[in-house]
Design an enzyme around this catalytic site. Structure first.
Site, PDB file in Angstrom:
ATOM      1  N   ASN A  72       0.311  -9.070   0.254  1.00 48.04           N
ATOM      2  CA  ASN A  72       1.286  -8.539  -0.540  1.00 48.04           C
ATOM      3  C   ASN A  72       1.939  -9.633  -1.235  1.00 48.04           C
ATOM      4  OD1 ASN A  72       0.740  -6.025  -1.385  1.00 48.04           O
ATOM      5  ND2 ASN A  72       2.117  -5.118   0.330  1.00 48.04           N
TER       6      ASN A  72
ATOM      7  N   SER B 132      -4.907  -1.724  -1.343  1.00 53.06           N
ATOM      8  CA  SER B 132      -4.097  -0.720  -1.043  1.00 53.06           C
ATOM      9  C   SER B 132      -4.878   0.209  -0.268  1.00 53.06           C
ATOM     10  CB  SER B 132      -3.860  -0.170  -2.483  1.00 53.06           C
ATOM     11  OG  SER B 132      -2.824   0.915  -2.418  1.00 53.06           O
ATOM     12  N   GLY B 133      -3.762   1.168   0.333  1.00 51.43           N
ATOM     13  CA  GLY B 133      -4.087   2.126   1.268  1.00 51.43           C
ATOM     14  C   GLY B 133      -3.877   1.844   2.532  1.00 51.43           C
ATOM     15  N   GLY B 134      -3.079   1.134   2.918  1.00 54.62           N
ATOM     16  CA  GLY B 134      -2.315   0.988   4.355  1.00 54.62           C
ATOM     17  C   GLY B 134      -3.365   0.753   5.302  1.00 54.62           C
TER      18      GLY B 134
ATOM     19  N   LYS C 295      -1.715  -4.887  -8.492  1.00 53.95           N
ATOM     20  CA  LYS C 295      -1.433  -4.121  -7.219  1.00 53.95           C
ATOM     21  C   LYS C 295       0.299  -3.825  -7.243  1.00 53.95           C
ATOM     22  CE  LYS C 295      -1.194  -2.706  -3.115  1.00 53.95           C
ATOM     23  NZ  LYS C 295      -0.053  -3.326  -2.142  1.00 53.95           N
TER      24      LYS C 295
ATOM     25  N   HIS D 174       0.443  -1.028  -9.564  1.00 51.95           N
ATOM     26  CA  HIS D 174       0.151   0.182  -8.739  1.00 51.95           C
ATOM     27  C   HIS D 174       1.382   0.742  -8.100  1.00 51.95           C
ATOM     28  CE1 HIS D 174      -1.002   1.893  -4.694  1.00 51.95           C
ATOM     29  NE2 HIS D 174      -1.992   2.350  -5.492  1.00 51.95           N
ATOM     30  N   ASN D 175       1.904  -0.320  -7.000  1.00 50.20           N
ATOM     31  CA  ASN D 175       3.089   0.252  -6.323  1.00 50.20           C
ATOM     32  C   ASN D 175       4.255   0.676  -7.112  1.00 50.20           C
ATOM     33  OD1 ASN D 175       1.339  -1.100  -4.381  1.00 50.20           O
ATOM     34  ND2 ASN D 175       2.951  -1.896  -3.067  1.00 50.20           N
TER      35      ASN D 175
ATOM     36  N   GLU E   3       3.414   4.025  -7.951  1.00 49.51           N
ATOM     37  CA  GLU E   3       3.575   4.879  -6.664  1.00 49.51           C
ATOM     38  C   GLU E   3       5.026   5.558  -6.444  1.00 49.51           C
ATOM     39  OE1 GLU E   3       1.457   3.002  -3.283  1.00 49.51           O
ATOM     40  OE2 GLU E   3       3.700   3.375  -1.930  1.00 49.51           O
TER      41      GLU E   3
HETATM   42  P1  NDP Z   1       2.275  -8.514   9.140  1.00 48.91           P
HETATM   43  O1  NDP Z   1       2.720  -8.619   7.762  1.00 48.91           O
HETATM   44  O2  NDP Z   1       3.117  -7.964  10.277  1.00 48.91           O
HETATM   45  O3  NDP Z   1       1.977 -10.043   9.665  1.00 48.91           O
HETATM   46  C1  NDP Z   1       1.541 -10.479  10.979  1.00 48.91           C
HETATM   47  C2  NDP Z   1       0.353 -11.470  10.938  1.00 48.91           C
HETATM   48  O4  NDP Z   1       0.804 -12.474  10.342  1.00 48.91           O
HETATM   49  C3  NDP Z   1      -0.133 -11.873  12.405  1.00 48.91           C
HETATM   50  O5  NDP Z   1      -1.572 -11.946  12.386  1.00 48.91           O
HETATM   51  C4  NDP Z   1       0.877 -13.020  12.712  1.00 48.91           C
HETATM   52  O6  NDP Z   1       0.434 -13.937  13.631  1.00 48.91           O
HETATM   53  C5  NDP Z   1       0.544 -13.704  11.179  1.00 48.91           C
HETATM   54  N1  NDP Z   1       1.544 -14.747  10.893  1.00 48.91           N
HETATM   55  C6  NDP Z   1       2.978 -14.604  10.985  1.00 48.91           C
HETATM   56  N2  NDP Z   1       3.396 -15.727  10.552  1.00 48.91           N
HETATM   57  C7  NDP Z   1       2.424 -16.711  10.519  1.00 48.91           C
HETATM   58  C8  NDP Z   1       2.512 -18.059  10.286  1.00 48.91           C
HETATM   59  N3  NDP Z   1       3.649 -18.890  10.172  1.00 48.91           N
HETATM   60  N4  NDP Z   1       1.344 -18.720  10.455  1.00 48.91           N
HETATM   61  C9  NDP Z   1       0.255 -17.916  10.735  1.00 48.91           C
HETATM   62  N5  NDP Z   1       0.041 -16.686  10.960  1.00 48.91           N
HETATM   63  C10 NDP Z   1       1.349 -15.934  10.688  1.00 48.91           C
HETATM   64  O7  NDP Z   1       0.755  -8.012   9.318  1.00 48.91           O
HETATM   65  P2  NDP Z   1       0.046  -6.797   8.529  1.00 48.91           P
HETATM   66  O8  NDP Z   1      -1.285  -6.513   9.022  1.00 48.91           O
HETATM   67  O9  NDP Z   1       1.055  -5.326   8.567  1.00 48.91           O
HETATM   68  O10 NDP Z   1      -0.048  -7.174   7.217  1.00 48.91           O
HETATM   69  C11 NDP Z   1      -0.623  -8.164   6.629  1.00 48.91           C
HETATM   70  C12 NDP Z   1      -0.415  -8.288   5.303  1.00 48.91           C
HETATM   71  O11 NDP Z   1      -0.736  -7.199   4.545  1.00 48.91           O
HETATM   72  C13 NDP Z   1       0.875  -8.728   4.660  1.00 48.91           C
HETATM   73  O12 NDP Z   1       1.157  -9.475   3.535  1.00 48.91           O
HETATM   74  C14 NDP Z   1       1.371  -7.288   4.074  1.00 48.91           C
HETATM   75  O13 NDP Z   1       2.371  -7.497   3.169  1.00 48.91           O
HETATM   76  C15 NDP Z   1       0.009  -6.820   3.443  1.00 48.91           C
HETATM   77  N6  NDP Z   1      -0.202  -5.420   3.486  1.00 48.91           N
HETATM   78  C16 NDP Z   1       0.047  -4.585   4.537  1.00 48.91           C
HETATM   79  C17 NDP Z   1      -0.068  -3.254   4.201  1.00 48.91           C
HETATM   80  C18 NDP Z   1       0.372  -2.317   5.587  1.00 48.91           C
HETATM   81  O14 NDP Z   1       0.282  -1.035   5.283  1.00 48.91           O
HETATM   82  N7  NDP Z   1       0.749  -2.993   6.635  1.00 48.91           N
HETATM   83  C19 NDP Z   1      -0.488  -2.568   3.129  1.00 48.91           C
HETATM   84  C20 NDP Z   1      -1.302  -3.674   2.231  1.00 48.91           C
HETATM   85  C21 NDP Z   1      -1.014  -4.886   2.481  1.00 48.91           C
HETATM   86  P3  NDP Z   1       0.554 -13.837  15.100  1.00 48.91           P
HETATM   87  O15 NDP Z   1      -0.206 -12.826  15.648  1.00 48.91           O
HETATM   88  O16 NDP Z   1       0.179 -15.033  15.820  1.00 48.91           O
HETATM   89  O17 NDP Z   1       2.045 -13.714  15.265  1.00 48.91           O
END
Ligand code: NDP
Length: 476
Positions: A102, A128-130, A182, A185-186, A189
């Protein structure tokens, strides 16, 4: 065998996106900063498809077919830059880095420019869609170059949600266009959720319906023009009775939280000068709900004595609220699409608004039948100035307006806050007005700041000498 795409960042979103790709028969390279997530994914879901786990950046890059396509799914902000810097030096001309997190579209524009100068494609993609969407089919909004979409498009279209056989994924436009769309969209929402919440509050506060009854009202609405995911889940939430025996909605603290994309939408709306009052009110409503000490201090402020509705007014009230919700929703979407139009004009994106509505029909949170009507409206008139003037919407809102006005006056009379409904109606009345009191504002501005004004009857800029005896007018 090499992988056709790689995913780095295997928390919930990245993991599910990788699994979705593998389930569709694509070989997926896997990478994560800490090795554990990669191992776990292969252990738990390795039989869902072909994965190539990689435990170093080099190994990951070497596992990929060319042009290499690397999806980054990490925490937005600094981590995204860190990961880009980790991989970019290992890539070659024409390879594609996709940020599916995001990101703020301004960051995406910056990153795209920097990587373009290094011969790499950078695609900022809204997803989108979590987590469920990521696994079973999200709505995907990729930006970036057209060229990058040639290799990426088929993969993303394959794993996206499908509606009437059409993928909920399309190339949105250059550089930050995907993340911009996007973001809007939010914002939409937020507005949609607020309007639905106000409908609930009115049905309860003005008409005395219990949550379970309101759940039924929403279920009925969901069979008509309001048919949408948000209405559907609202009905489920309202029906739910907590283990304590109370309606779930009564045991939840009434302070709505936010992660920030709604706020971005409003900030950018202000920068672009687009009146997105529905989205703004929705963000403010969440802020107000979360202002605990302020609400505590104000709790005793006087309000009207509430004599709830009775008789004929009560009988038609649910239908009236449906009309008000529909009309307000049209306004919120009209504003959001105008913001996309304004962003496209500002940043030089060629965005097909009808296609945007089409790819929001599945996979994402605002998925709804209603979006088909938006697609048709833009198909009929691609340069439509506002959805409100397109045939179908115009008639529906005109037909709804008596109910819309009546619901808002009931809310005002009973002291039930309806910022979403009210601002939507004010926008509608503002747009259709022959004359606005902005003329007076221009007079005030000229009086205290010599800011000048234009006239309705002559070309040019003018200033009135307010301090002079005769208040004569001069050319400015
Ligand atoms: P997070 O946002 O919680 O991020 C965790 C991930 O980021 C882990 O793989 C972590 O690696 C990695 N990470 C964090 N810092 C670093 C760094 N400095 N270098 C390398 N890797 C790093 O994960 P989500 O899966 O929830 O979301 C991922 C993305 O998707 C985000 O941008 C979020 O905003 C977006 N998004 C999320 C939605 C949701 O419903 N959750 C919906 C739509 C988009 P490690 O395992 O090593 O800590």
């Amino acid at each position: 065998k090499k992988a056709s795409i790689g995913v780095t960042g295997l928390a919930v979103m990245g993991r599910n996106l990788a699994r979705n790709l593998a389930r569709h028969g694509h070989t997926v390279a896997l990478h994560n900063r800490s090795e554990e997530r990669t191992r776990k994914l292969v252990e738990e879901f390795g039989d869902e498809g072909e994965f190539i786990p990689a435990y170093s950046a080099r190994e990951f890059v070497d596992a990929l077919e060319r042009p290499r396509q690397i999806v980054i799914m990490v925490k937005a902000g600094g981590p995204t830059d860190a990961v880009i810097e980790e991989f970019a030096p290992l890539l070659e001309q024409g390879d594609v880095i996709i940020d599916a997190g995001n990101a703020h579209f301004a960051d995406t524009r910056r990153r795209e420019k920097a990587l373009r100068e290094r011969g790499l494609h950078f695609v900022g993609s809204g997803v989108s869609g979590g987590e469920e969407g990521a696994l079973h089919g999200p709505s995907i909004m990729p930006g970036g170059s057209k060229e990058s979409y040639q290799s990426l498009g088929p993969l993303f279209e394959d794993i996206s949600a499908k509606v009437d056989g059409e993928p909920c994924c399309t190339h949105i436009g250059a550089d930050g266009a995907g993340h911009f769309v996007k973001m809007v969209h939010n914002g939409i929402e937020y507005a949609d959720m607020q309007l639905i919440a106000e409908s609930f509050d009115l049905l309860r506060g003005a008409a005395g319906y219990a949550p379970a009854e309101i759940a039924d009202v929403f279920r009925t609405w969901n069979t008509g023009r309001l048919d949408s995911y948000l209405i559907e889940i609202t009905s489920e939430v309202l029906k739910h009775v907590d283990a304590s025996g109370s309606p779930f909605v009564d045991v939840v603290e009434d302070a709505a939280e936010q992660k920030g994309t709604g706020r971005w939408t409003v900030q950018i709306g202000l920068d672009l000068g687009v009146p997105i009052s529905g989205i703004a009110e929705a963000v403010f409503a969440r802020s107000l709900s979360g202002s605990k000490p302020l609400r505590e201090a104000a709790r005793g402020l006087g309000g009207p004595s509430r004599a709830p509705l009775s008789g004929a007014a009560l009988e038609t009230f649910a239908d009236d609220v449906e009309q008000a919700l529909y009309a307000s929703k049209v306004v919120a979407y009209a504003q959001g699409f105008n913001q996309i139009q304004a962003g496209a004009a500002e940043y030089g994106w060629d965005i097909d608004l009808g296609r945007v509505a089409a790819i929001w029909r599945g996979g994402c949170i605002i998925r709804a039948k209603f979006l088909n009507d938006i697609t048709s409206a833009y198909a009929e008139e691609p340069a439509l100035p506002t959805l409100l003037t397109s045939g179908g919407f115009r008639k529906a809102v005109e037909d709804a307006q008596d109910s819309w006005r009546s619901v808002i006056s009931t809310a005002v009379r009973l002291g039930i806050p309806t910022p979403g409904f009210s601002t939507a109606l004010a926008y509608y009345d503002g747009l259709r007005a022959d004359r606005l009191p902005a003329a007076l504002v221009q007079g005030q501005r000229d009086f205290f700041g010599a800011h000048t004004y234009r006239r309705v009857d002559r070309e040019g800029s003018f200033h009135t000498l307010w301090a002079a005896e005769d208040r004569s007018e001069v050319d400015a």
